[in-house]
Design a protein around this motif. Sequence first.
Motif, mmCIF file in Angstrom:
data_model
loop_
_atom_site.group_PDB
_atom_site.id
_atom_site.type_symbol
_atom_site.label_atom_id
_atom_site.label_comp_id
_atom_site.label_asym_id
_atom_site.label_seq_id
_atom_site.Cartn_x
_atom_site.Cartn_y
_atom_site.Cartn_z
ATOM 1 N N PHE A 76 0.943 -1.122 0.018
ATOM 2 C CA PHE A 76 0.051 -0.053 -0.030
ATOM 3 C C PHE A 76 0.758 1.103 -0.050
ATOM 4 C CE2 PHE A 76 -2.437 3.258 1.912
ATOM 5 C CZ PHE A 76 -3.694 3.122 1.301
ATOM 6 N N ASN A 77 2.069 1.211 0.659
ATOM 7 C CA ASN A 77 2.774 2.488 0.938
ATOM 8 C C ASN A 77 3.604 2.695 -0.319
ATOM 9 O OD1 ASN A 77 2.099 3.520 3.405
ATOM 10 N ND2 ASN A 77 3.330 1.977 4.648
ATOM 11 N N GLY A 78 3.921 1.515 -1.136
ATOM 12 C CA GLY A 78 4.517 1.676 -2.422
ATOM 13 C C GLY A 78 3.485 2.039 -3.347
ATOM 14 N N TYR A 79 2.353 2.395 -3.356
ATOM 15 C CA TYR A 79 1.339 2.558 -4.085
ATOM 16 C C TYR A 79 0.649 4.034 -4.057
ATOM 17 C CZ TYR A 79 0.649 -2.222 -6.167
ATOM 18 O OH TYR A 79 0.723 -3.416 -6.679
ATOM 19 N N LYS A 80 0.673 4.534 -2.702
ATOM 20 C CA LYS A 80 0.500 5.726 -2.527
ATOM 21 C C LYS A 80 1.373 6.882 -2.839
ATOM 22 C CE LYS A 80 1.910 6.412 2.307
ATOM 23 N NZ LYS A 80 2.487 7.617 1.885
ATOM 24 N N SER A 81 0.795 7.800 -3.029
ATOM 25 C CA SER A 81 1.382 9.095 -3.405
ATOM 26 C C SER A 81 2.003 9.920 -2.004
ATOM 27 C CB SER A 81 0.728 10.295 -4.307
ATOM 28 O OG SER A 81 -0.335 10.518 -3.308
ATOM 29 N N ASP A 82 3.136 10.561 -2.263
ATOM 30 C CA ASP A 82 3.328 11.249 -1.104
ATOM 31 C C ASP A 82 2.743 12.181 -0.057
ATOM 32 O OD1 ASP A 82 5.932 9.943 -1.484
ATOM 33 O OD2 ASP A 82 6.753 11.822 -2.642
ATOM 34 N N ASP A 83 1.906 12.629 -1.086
ATOM 35 C CA ASP A 83 0.708 13.479 -0.297
ATOM 36 C C ASP A 83 -0.579 12.903 0.014
ATOM 37 O OD1 ASP A 83 -0.053 13.384 -2.846
ATOM 38 O OD2 ASP A 83 -0.495 15.470 -3.354
ATOM 39 N N PHE A 84 -0.566 11.621 0.060
ATOM 40 C CA PHE A 84 -1.590 10.886 0.042
ATOM 41 C C PHE A 84 -2.469 11.080 1.597
ATOM 42 C CE2 PHE A 84 -3.962 6.808 2.090
ATOM 43 C CZ PHE A 84 -4.758 6.795 1.167
ATOM 44 N N ASN A 85 -3.891 11.215 1.593
ATOM 45 C CA ASN A 85 -4.772 11.520 2.506
ATOM 46 C C ASN A 85 -5.889 10.574 2.778
ATOM 47 O OD1 ASN A 85 -3.351 13.782 3.611
ATOM 48 N ND2 ASN A 85 -4.413 15.033 2.037
ATOM 49 N N MET A 86 -6.258 10.203 4.158
ATOM 50 C CA MET A 86 -7.451 9.295 4.411
ATOM 51 C C MET A 86 -8.137 9.957 5.338
ATOM 52 S SD MET A 86 -7.258 5.136 4.778
ATOM 53 C CE MET A 86 -7.525 5.156 6.421
ATOM 54 N N TYR A 87 -9.365 9.911 5.071
ATOM 55 C CA TYR A 87 -10.349 10.419 5.890
ATOM 56 C C TYR A 87 -11.394 9.341 6.575
ATOM 57 C CZ TYR A 87 -8.578 14.829 4.198
ATOM 58 O OH TYR A 87 -7.436 15.509 3.607
ATOM 59 N N GLN A 88 -11.877 9.957 7.790
ATOM 60 C CA GLN A 88 -12.943 8.713 8.503
ATOM 61 C C GLN A 88 -14.084 9.988 9.042
ATOM 62 O OE1 GLN A 88 -13.714 8.995 11.893
ATOM 63 N NE2 GLN A 88 -15.293 7.086 11.661
ATOM 64 N N ALA A 89 -15.210 9.177 8.639
ATOM 65 C CA ALA A 89 -16.583 10.015 9.324
ATOM 66 C C ALA A 89 -17.317 9.015 9.854
ATOM 67 C CB ALA A 89 -17.072 10.873 8.173
ATOM 68 N N PHE A 90 -18.200 9.434 10.869
ATOM 69 C CA PHE A 90 -19.288 8.609 11.448
ATOM 70 C C PHE A 90 -20.595 9.114 10.918
ATOM 71 C CE2 PHE A 90 -16.295 8.010 14.898
ATOM 72 C CZ PHE A 90 -16.285 6.363 14.700
ATOM 73 N N LYS A 91 -21.662 8.381 10.392
ATOM 74 C CA LYS A 91 -23.162 8.936 9.858
ATOM 75 C C LYS A 91 -23.846 8.374 11.094
ATOM 76 C CE LYS A 91 -24.915 8.817 5.742
ATOM 77 N NZ LYS A 91 -25.444 8.229 4.522
ATOM 78 N N PHE A 92 -24.118 9.470 11.892
ATOM 79 C CA PHE A 92 -25.145 9.535 12.932
ATOM 80 C C PHE A 92 -26.606 9.500 12.585
ATOM 81 C CE2 PHE A 92 -27.457 10.884 16.411
ATOM 82 C CZ PHE A 92 -27.023 10.149 17.756
ATOM 83 N N SER A 93 -27.313 8.566 13.118
ATOM 84 C CA SER A 93 -28.864 8.509 12.661
ATOM 85 C C SER A 93 -29.678 8.010 13.786
ATOM 86 C CB SER A 93 -28.886 7.400 11.407
ATOM 87 O OG SER A 93 -28.538 6.169 12.042
#
Length: 413
Positions: A76-93
């Motif tokens: 995975f780290n070999g595939y990602k770009s140097d400025d790679f970001n990953m975000y998380q969110a909860f959908k509350f209902s």
Amino acid sequence: MNYYSGNKPRKLNGNIPTNLVQVTNNDTGAYVIANFFTQLVSVTAHDPEEITASNNFVRATMTSKISIDPSLRDTFNGYKSDDFNMYQAFKFSMKNFDENDAGANAKIIAGTSVNVDYSILNSSDTELSNAKISKTETLSEAKDSYMLMYPDSVYNYINSDTNGSITVKADISLTYGTAGIIDQFPERKDGDTKTGIGVNAASYVAYSQNNIENSSISENGDMPARRYYRKAMTVAQLNYNVAESTVLESKDSPFSQLGINAKDMTTEEMAITANAIYDLSALSRSAKDSGKKIQYTMRLYVKDNSGEYKQTNDISKYLSSFTLENATSSSGLNGKECVFTTNYNGEEQNTAVTKFTVKTGKAFEEQGLTYANYRVELTAVLLNDNNSVVNGTTSSDYVVYTNAKIETGFINS
């Protein structure tokens, strides 16, 4: 997609970690796709379940344990770009359940104050001190669900962890005004254990903040058993009191007299004026907009020898008239109650002037009626287009008059 050229693998542009490799010739490309991450989601709803004016909030904790597959971490780290970001969110209902346990999706109402405290724990469940974030807002409109997005990229926390695993935690608190409680939470009656609002959440992971709600990297939590409800509540207030009169109806007071002494009367009737102020200022805007009429209902009670007030069956025996100014009467005095309606135009305070005439003396006695304290109770409700009561608008108040026959000649002072 960028067209492949050349004889070396290279990364595609953008946030998605991919690698384009040559397969057979310069015109064919293969894209490596893998299930790199797993999520384990939990939702906890906190006590107490009964929502009141003093306990006017719902609290829940959501967690998502995000882990990268150890065997694919280097890939995975070999595939990602140097400025790679990953975000998380909860959908509350929210989900609304009735007394039969039937559920339906519920909106989070406008005006709800939402506070979220985020934190991140490493694979040893130690909170990362530099990752705590808080957010507060008041919803300007109703929402089918509420997205709680951790505002920063979480991948560096995952990649820095020895085991490639973190837990994103969000503590949410939803606070309501009295009108909001009535709009949001269903009423639970005695013997009912099912009615209430259940809460739940799903966790989403994406490589772009804009795409997070539609991400396929998602996992639902299990809905907690706890349900939030309310008992009967009102946000409307009715104040019913004797009025200061323009005509002096009492020897010693500018207010309408509530003490009647048949021995002092030259007639066998006495008029009493009382004003009702129906205050709807605490009502939500949507509730005010739905109101079309105000309905007033008068009932009469007599105090018995045990000190309790019992409702009279025929008001006409005790009163010769009861009127409410500028209102339409839908029932007469012959019965247990008098009902009146007036138009409602969205006012926060509405004044109703009532006048009633009390029977006393010989005509009163000939019916075998009792000299006692009498309670005139007035109940106000707001009605919508269907003549149904708008939630939280039922309120009652009363005045008490004394109908007596007292010899006062022996009193010197």
